[in-house]
Design a protein around this motif. Structure first.
Motif, PDB file in Angstrom:
ATOM      1  N   ARG A 124      -1.977   7.992   6.714  1.00 50.76           N
ATOM      2  CA  ARG A 124      -3.238   8.741   6.819  1.00 50.76           C
ATOM      3  C   ARG A 124      -4.338   7.874   7.423  1.00 50.76           C
ATOM      4  N   ASN A 125      -4.448   6.634   6.973  1.00 49.59           N
ATOM      5  CA  ASN A 125      -5.489   5.750   7.483  1.00 49.59           C
ATOM      6  C   ASN A 125      -5.307   5.455   8.972  1.00 49.59           C
TER       7      ASN A 125
ATOM      8  N   GLU B  19       0.841  -1.201   0.000  1.00 48.43           N
ATOM      9  CA  GLU B  19       0.000   0.000   0.000  1.00 48.43           C
ATOM     10  C   GLU B  19       0.875   1.249   0.000  1.00 48.43           C
TER      11      GLU B  19
ATOM     12  N   ARG C 284      -0.782   6.934   2.259  1.00 49.49           N
ATOM     13  CA  ARG C 284      -2.166   6.505   2.480  1.00 49.49           C
ATOM     14  C   ARG C 284      -2.272   5.677   3.756  1.00 49.49           C
TER      15      ARG C 284
END
Length: 132
Positions: free
Chosen positions: A106-107, A99, A103
């Motif tokens: 952030r998640n 991934e 991101r």
């Protein structure tokens, strides 16, 4: 997307967390004001065990504090709320899943902010499932 020729350092994760936080809608950022965002290498064994994790490597983030849903204007000021991101478990997940690292950071940050508002892991999982 930033490419790394070496494992991203704590400072790199801090920078990504700050960028992710600044991208959150202002109304939400204002409600989280005062919560410190920290980055550490990995949770200690006691913290992982307290939360029911067999290994600290499974813990990518942690919210500590009093969720908004449990606060009262009558409460005495306590310790500041903190959101801790754990660098090494985040990097392990990054390598294992492929991934995008920003991101992923952030998640994890958004997941921990949701805990600030009193959401359980099950609530968050349901919300994330609705996005699919």
């Amino acid at each position: 997307m930033t490419r790394f020729n070496h494992p991203p350092a704590i400072e790199d994760i801090v920078e990504m967390a700050e960028q992710a936080f600044s991208a959150i809608p202002k109304e939400l950022r204002d409600l989280v004001r005062g919560a410190a965002i920290l980055v550490e290498e990995v949770a200690d064994e006691a913290t992982a065990a307290e939360l029911g994790f067999e290994s600290p490597w499974a813990l990518t983030g942690l919210y500590r504090g009093t969720p908004m849903t449990r606060r009262s204007v009558m409460d005495a000021p306590g310790e500041p709320d903190t959101i801790t991101l754990y660098r090494e478990p985040i990097l392990l997940e990054w390598v294992e899943t492929g991934e995008d690292l920003f991101r992923l950071v952030r998640n994890v940050l958004i997941h921990e902010i949701a805990h600030h508002f009193g959401f359980s892991d099950d609530d968050i999982d349901r919300l994330e499932g609705e996005e699919d």
